[in-house]
Design a protein around this motif. Structure first.
Motif, short mmCIF file in Angstrom:
data_model
loop_
_atom_site.label_atom_id
_atom_site.label_comp_id
_atom_site.label_asym_id
_atom_site.label_seq_id
_atom_site.Cartn_x
_atom_site.Cartn_y
_atom_site.Cartn_z
N VAL A 71 -0.13 -3.22 4.45
CA VAL A 71 1.22 -3.28 4.99
C VAL A 71 2.00 -4.20 4.05
N VAL A 72 3.22 -3.82 3.71
CA VAL A 72 4.01 -4.56 2.74
C VAL A 72 5.33 -5.00 3.37
N PHE A 73 5.68 -6.26 3.16
CA PHE A 73 6.88 -6.84 3.76
C PHE A 73 7.65 -7.61 2.71
N ASP A 74 8.93 -7.34 2.61
CA ASP A 74 9.79 -8.09 1.70
C ASP A 74 10.88 -8.75 2.54
N ASN A 113 -0.83 -0.87 -11.85
CA ASN A 113 -1.93 -1.69 -11.32
C ASN A 113 -2.10 -1.54 -9.81
N LEU A 114 -1.26 -0.76 -9.17
CA LEU A 114 -1.30 -0.67 -7.71
C LEU A 114 -1.92 0.63 -7.21
N LYS A 173 2.95 1.38 4.70
CA LYS A 173 3.84 0.97 5.79
C LYS A 173 4.60 -0.23 5.25
N ARG A 174 5.93 -0.16 5.34
CA ARG A 174 6.76 -1.20 4.76
C ARG A 174 7.65 -1.81 5.85
N LEU A 175 7.77 -3.11 5.81
CA LEU A 175 8.65 -3.83 6.73
C LEU A 175 9.78 -4.42 5.91
N SER A 219 9.73 -0.83 -3.78
CA SER A 219 9.67 0.47 -4.47
C SER A 219 8.30 0.74 -5.09
N HIS A 220 7.50 -0.29 -5.27
CA HIS A 220 6.14 -0.11 -5.80
C HIS A 220 5.18 0.46 -4.75
N PHE A 221 5.57 0.40 -3.48
CA PHE A 221 4.67 0.74 -2.39
C PHE A 221 5.23 1.90 -1.56
N THR A 222 5.43 3.04 -2.17
CA THR A 222 6.08 4.15 -1.49
C THR A 222 5.20 4.78 -0.41
#
Length: 131
Positions: free
Chosen positions: A70-73, A62-63, A91-93, A85-88
Motif C-alpha cells: 500500500v502506498v501513501f503520499d 527497480n520497483l 492501492k494508493r492513498l 506515479s511509480h505505483f500504478t
C-alpha cells in the motif's frame, strides 16, 4: 509512533540525514537509513509512506518485483504525485485524505459539528486541487 502503536513490527525510516532519526531509533526501536538505500528496501515493504514534497524514487525499473505494498503520499496537491506515479498497480492513498481526516477534529472543536467525508466533498476537493 502511530505505526508502532498499531502493531507494525519492522519500521524503517529513510532520511537524507540518519543523524536526525537517531532519537527515533532509540525511543521506538526503529531502523533508519539514508535515502540512497530506499529503493533497495522497497521490495519487502507492505506499506510505503512518502512524507517529502519530492519524488524520492529515481527509477521505476527497480520497483518491478515489489510485494504490492500500500502506498501513501502525504502531498495533497497535486493529488497524483510523481512518487505515486511509480505505483500504478498498488492501492494508493492520497495526501488529501490525510488532510481531511486531520481537519475533522479541528472543525468539530471550532464549530461543534463533526463533518462527514462524502463523495460530494471529495469531488469538490478533487476539482480544487487539480486547478
Amino acid at each position: 509512533y502511530a505505526l508502532k502503536k498499531m502493531g507494525f513490527k519492522k519500521i524503517k525510516i529513510f532520511n537524507r540525514s540518519t543523524e536526525k532519526t537517531k532519537p527515533l531509533n532509540k525511543q521506538l526501536g526503529i531502523s533508519s537509513y539514508g535515502l540512497e538505500s530506499l529503493e533497495r528496501h522497497l521490495k519487502n515493504s507492505n506499506l510505503v509512506v512518502n512524507t517529502t514534497p519530492v519524488d524520492v524514487i529515481k527509477s521505476s525499473k527497480n520497483l518491478k518485483n515489489l510485494k504490492n505494498p500500500v502506498v501513501f503520499d502525504i502531498v495533497y496537491s497535486p493529488k497524483e504525485t510523481g512518487f505515486l506515479s511509480h505505483f500504478t498497480k498498488n492501492k494508493r492513498l492520497y495526501g488529501i485524505s490525510m488532510l481531511l481526516h486531520q481537519a475533522i477534529p479541528c472543525f468539530e472543536e471550532w464549530f461543534g459539528i463533526r463533518p462527514k467525508i462524502d463523495k460530494k466533498l471529495l469531488t469538490h476537493l478533487d476539482k480544487l486541487i487539480s486547478q
